[in-house]
Design a protein around this motif. Structure first.
Motif, PDB file in Angstrom:
ATOM      1  N   GLY A 186       0.778  -1.235   0.000  1.00 24.00           N
ATOM      2  CA  GLY A 186       0.000   0.000   0.000  1.00 24.00           C
ATOM      3  C   GLY A 186       0.804   1.277   0.000  1.00 24.00           C
ATOM      4  O   GLY A 186       0.232   2.362   0.077  1.00 24.00           O
ATOM      5  N   HIS A 187       2.124   1.189  -0.106  1.00 20.91           N
ATOM      6  CA  HIS A 187       2.950   2.392  -0.133  1.00 20.91           C
ATOM      7  C   HIS A 187       3.084   2.869  -1.583  1.00 20.91           C
ATOM      8  O   HIS A 187       4.157   2.800  -2.183  1.00 20.91           O
ATOM      9  CB  HIS A 187       4.323   2.115   0.473  1.00 20.91           C
ATOM     10  N   HIS A 188       1.962   3.343  -2.153  1.00 21.18           N
ATOM     11  CA  HIS A 188       1.927   3.615  -3.580  1.00 21.18           C
ATOM     12  C   HIS A 188       2.788   4.796  -3.985  1.00 21.18           C
ATOM     13  O   HIS A 188       3.385   4.800  -5.061  1.00 21.18           O
ATOM     14  CB  HIS A 188       0.483   3.852  -4.030  1.00 21.18           C
ATOM     15  N   GLU A 189       2.856   5.811  -3.126  1.00 14.49           N
ATOM     16  CA  GLU A 189       3.657   6.980  -3.495  1.00 14.49           C
ATOM     17  C   GLU A 189       5.131   6.600  -3.589  1.00 14.49           C
ATOM     18  O   GLU A 189       5.818   6.958  -4.548  1.00 14.49           O
ATOM     19  CB  GLU A 189       3.450   8.091  -2.474  1.00 14.49           C
ATOM     20  N   ARG A 190       5.630   5.852  -2.605  1.00 12.78           N
ATOM     21  CA  ARG A 190       7.026   5.404  -2.649  1.00 12.78           C
ATOM     22  C   ARG A 190       7.226   4.419  -3.807  1.00 12.78           C
ATOM     23  O   ARG A 190       8.246   4.473  -4.500  1.00 12.78           O
ATOM     24  CB  ARG A 190       7.395   4.749  -1.320  1.00 12.78           C
ATOM     25  N   ALA A 191       6.255   3.539  -4.010  1.00 13.08           N
ATOM     26  CA  ALA A 191       6.376   2.562  -5.087  1.00 13.08           C
ATOM     27  C   ALA A 191       6.449   3.250  -6.442  1.00 13.08           C
ATOM     28  O   ALA A 191       7.238   2.864  -7.311  1.00 13.08           O
ATOM     29  CB  ALA A 191       5.196   1.589  -5.052  1.00 13.08           C
ATOM     30  N   LEU A 192       5.642   4.271  -6.616  1.00 15.81           N
ATOM     31  CA  LEU A 192       5.651   4.982  -7.895  1.00 15.81           C
ATOM     32  C   LEU A 192       6.985   5.692  -8.105  1.00 15.81           C
ATOM     33  O   LEU A 192       7.537   5.686  -9.210  1.00 15.81           O
ATOM     34  CB  LEU A 192       4.504   5.995  -7.931  1.00 15.81           C
ATOM     35  N   ARG A 193       7.535   6.268  -7.058  1.00 18.53           N
ATOM     36  CA  ARG A 193       8.835   6.926  -7.182  1.00 18.53           C
ATOM     37  C   ARG A 193       9.912   5.914  -7.574  1.00 18.53           C
ATOM     38  O   ARG A 193      10.749   6.173  -8.435  1.00 18.53           O
ATOM     39  CB  ARG A 193       9.200   7.614  -5.865  1.00 18.53           C
ATOM     40  N   LEU A 194       9.871   4.738  -6.937  1.00 19.39           N
ATOM     41  CA  LEU A 194      10.847   3.699  -7.260  1.00 19.39           C
ATOM     42  C   LEU A 194      10.688   3.209  -8.701  1.00 19.39           C
ATOM     43  O   LEU A 194      11.672   2.967  -9.404  1.00 19.39           O
ATOM     44  CB  LEU A 194      10.697   2.528  -6.287  1.00 19.39           C
ATOM     45  N   ALA A 195       9.438   3.039  -9.132  1.00 22.89           N
ATOM     46  CA  ALA A 195       9.195   2.581 -10.501  1.00 22.89           C
ATOM     47  C   ALA A 195       9.728   3.590 -11.509  1.00 22.89           C
ATOM     48  O   ALA A 195      10.304   3.219 -12.537  1.00 22.89           O
ATOM     49  CB  ALA A 195       7.702   2.345 -10.728  1.00 22.89           C
ATOM     50  N   ASN A 196       9.551   4.873 -11.207  1.00 20.38           N
ATOM     51  CA  ASN A 196      10.077   5.907 -12.100  1.00 20.38           C
ATOM     52  C   ASN A 196      11.611   5.892 -12.109  1.00 20.38           C
ATOM     53  O   ASN A 196      12.240   6.106 -13.148  1.00 20.38           O
ATOM     54  CB  ASN A 196       9.563   7.278 -11.677  1.00 20.38           C
ATOM     55  N   GLU A 197      12.212   5.640 -10.947  1.00 22.07           N
ATOM     56  CA  GLU A 197      13.676   5.528 -10.887  1.00 22.07           C
ATOM     57  C   GLU A 197      14.149   4.341 -11.731  1.00 22.07           C
ATOM     58  O   GLU A 197      15.146   4.439 -12.454  1.00 22.07           O
ATOM     59  CB  GLU A 197      14.133   5.347  -9.434  1.00 22.07           C
ATOM     60  N   ALA A 198      13.428   3.221 -11.625  1.00 27.11           N
ATOM     61  CA  ALA A 198      13.801   2.040 -12.404  1.00 27.11           C
ATOM     62  C   ALA A 198      13.684   2.326 -13.896  1.00 27.11           C
ATOM     63  O   ALA A 198      14.525   1.919 -14.689  1.00 27.11           O
ATOM     64  CB  ALA A 198      12.923   0.855 -12.027  1.00 27.11           C
ATOM     65  N   ALA A 199      12.636   3.043 -14.280  1.00 28.77           N
ATOM     66  CA  ALA A 199      12.451   3.372 -15.694  1.00 28.77           C
ATOM     67  C   ALA A 199      13.582   4.271 -16.193  1.00 28.77           C
ATOM     68  O   ALA A 199      14.067   4.124 -17.308  1.00 28.77           O
ATOM     69  CB  ALA A 199      11.102   4.053 -15.898  1.00 28.77           C
ATOM     70  N   THR A 200      14.019   5.197 -15.338  1.00 26.05           N
ATOM     71  CA  THR A 200      15.121   6.085 -15.709  1.00 26.05           C
ATOM     72  C   THR A 200      16.415   5.304 -15.886  1.00 26.05           C
ATOM     73  O   THR A 200      17.145   5.477 -16.862  1.00 26.05           O
ATOM     74  CB  THR A 200      15.315   7.170 -14.638  1.00 26.05           C
ATOM     75  N   GLU A 201      16.689   4.402 -14.933  1.00 24.02           N
ATOM     76  CA  GLU A 201      17.907   3.601 -15.010  1.00 24.02           C
ATOM     77  C   GLU A 201      17.881   2.665 -16.223  1.00 24.02           C
ATOM     78  O   GLU A 201      18.890   2.430 -16.874  1.00 24.02           O
ATOM     79  CB  GLU A 201      18.092   2.776 -13.735  1.00 24.02           C
ATOM     80  N   ALA A 202      16.681   2.117 -16.498  1.00 24.53           N
ATOM     81  CA  ALA A 202      16.570   1.144 -17.591  1.00 24.53           C
ATOM     82  C   ALA A 202      16.398   1.810 -18.947  1.00 24.53           C
ATOM     83  O   ALA A 202      16.432   1.136 -19.967  1.00 24.53           O
ATOM     84  CB  ALA A 202      15.389   0.211 -17.329  1.00 24.53           C
ATOM     85  N   MET A 203      16.189   3.131 -18.960  1.00 29.48           N
ATOM     86  CA  MET A 203      15.966   3.874 -20.197  1.00 29.48           C
ATOM     87  C   MET A 203      14.842   3.240 -21.010  1.00 29.48           C
ATOM     88  O   MET A 203      14.996   2.879 -22.174  1.00 29.48           O
ATOM     89  CB  MET A 203      17.261   3.950 -21.024  1.00 29.48           C
ATOM     90  N   GLY A 204      13.686   3.064 -20.350  1.00 27.65           N
ATOM     91  CA  GLY A 204      12.529   2.527 -21.044  1.00 27.65           C
ATOM     92  C   GLY A 204      12.471   1.026 -21.066  1.00 27.65           C
ATOM     93  O   GLY A 204      11.768   0.453 -21.894  1.00 27.65           O
TER      94      GLY A 204
END
Length: 356
Positions: A186-204
């Motif tokens: 249920g920690h959606h705000e933190r989860a979303l931040r992490l997912a965005n970080e992963a997307a940045t690192e993975a470059m899509g």
């Protein structure tokens, strides 16, 4: 070139990732000795990076012809895992471990295959065996944390995965795993931040955008349930509300419906664990299932207005005017909502958040 030299060269090329070149050395050996076990094994290993389908066929044939050769089953395990056949990969790993129980890489492959068929306890056992053999792999620790989480030891699992992310912050796979676990608790705000970080690192990298979308949709569970529940409650209670002001049914219907809907919109940030109202609307707009549920609830909210308008006009004219009025109101509301949603959508997925 004799066979031993050719196969030694092929092995070095495979280790260097030059699979196509390795096949040129394996081919002549197999041409005059089609059953050469080591040549067939190197062919399988080289084909894995060139022609995965042929690699699987050759690996299955090799394991069948040499049922007691651990290396044949080990390579078959790796290839089946890459072919997204976890049940068959687990079976091949089991046979490989019967022949070579001290191979930590096969234990890890066994763990990966088992977790994909939701056998978390056995997957945990397999990765623990690999770690006990001295495996130093952050992916093994990541798998262990995931299994513990899925087995109900959530705090311990998140702690392990968080430690892996802290040690390897630039690994999208680790960050994505932590995002998924945080979203599950249920920690959606933190989860979303992490997912965005992963997307940045993975470059899509495939999967990161979809994970972010699922996290946002998951954060709306309470929004959708409250929206549906309030609409149902209003529809059921309207019969009692009707009697509060029998001469002003239309006004009461409009005020009560509007008040309930506005109250829910006001508390959306709290219900969605911190997402702004604009983000809530954008997420609803982009997820078909959520949008359909929210849209269906509007019929419940429309019932008081419909019954009040129908009573108002039927009492006077006994004609189809109520239906026409409802249609006009629906078209007007849909047009207004559509314009607002389009204005929200034009901000795009990468727009900065609205902190209202």
């Amino acid at each position: 070139m004799d066979d031993a030299t050719a196969l030694s060269t092929a092995a070095r090329l495979i280790d260097a990732g030059q699979d196509a070149a390795a096949l040129r050395y394996v081919g002549p050996v197999l041409a005059h000795d089609p059953g050469h076990p080591l040549a067939r094994l190197y062919e399988v290993m080289a084909l894995e990076g060139v022609d995965p389908e042929r690699a699987r066929d050759r690996a299955e044939s090799l394991a069948s012809d040499h049922p007691d050769w651990a290396e044949a089953w080990t390579q078959l395990t790796f290839i089946l895992a890459h072919h997204d056949t976890p049940a068959r990969a687990a079976a091949a790993a089991g046979r490989a471990l019967q022949l070579d129980p001290q191979n930590p890489q096969v234990h890890l492959s066994m763990s990966d295959a088992l977790v994909r068929i939701d056998n978390y306890q056995e997957s945990l056992n397999a990765v623990d065996r690999a770690l006990a053999m001295g495996v130093q792999s952050w992916r093994a620790q990541l798998r262990r944390g995931h299994c513990l989480f899925m087995l109900g030891r959530r705090a311990e699992g998140i702690e392990i995965v968080s430690r892996v992310v802290g040690e390897h912050p630039s690994e999208p796979e680790a960050v994505k795993m932590l995002a998924a676990l945080e979203a599950d608790v249920g920690h959606h705000e933190r989860a979303l931040r992490l997912a965005n970080e992963a997307a940045t690192e993975a470059m899509g990298q495939k999967g990161t955008a979809e994970m972010a979308r699922r996290i946002l949709v998951g954060s709306l569970n309470r929004v959708v349930l409250t929206w549906l529940g309030s609409g149902l409650g209003l529809s059921v209670l309207w019969g009692q509300i009707w009697h509060l002001a029998p001469g002003h049914n239309l006004v009461v219907a409009a005020l009560s419906t509007g008040a309930v809907m506005c109250a829910q919109v006001l508390v959306w940030p709290g219900l969605s664990r911190g997402q702004t109202r604009r983000t809530v609307i954008r997420t609803i707009w982009r997820d078909r299932t959520t949008a359909v549920l929210m849209g269906l609830a509007l019929f419940l909210y429309a019932q008081p207005l419909y019954s009040a308008i129908r009573w108002q006009f039927d009492q006077r004219y006994h004609n189809s005017t109520p239906v026409l009025v409802i249609i006009a109101l629906a078209i007007g509301a849909a047009g207004s909502a559509g314009g607002w949603l389009r204005s929200v959508r034009t901000r795009g997925p990468n727009a900065p958040p609205d902190h209202r």
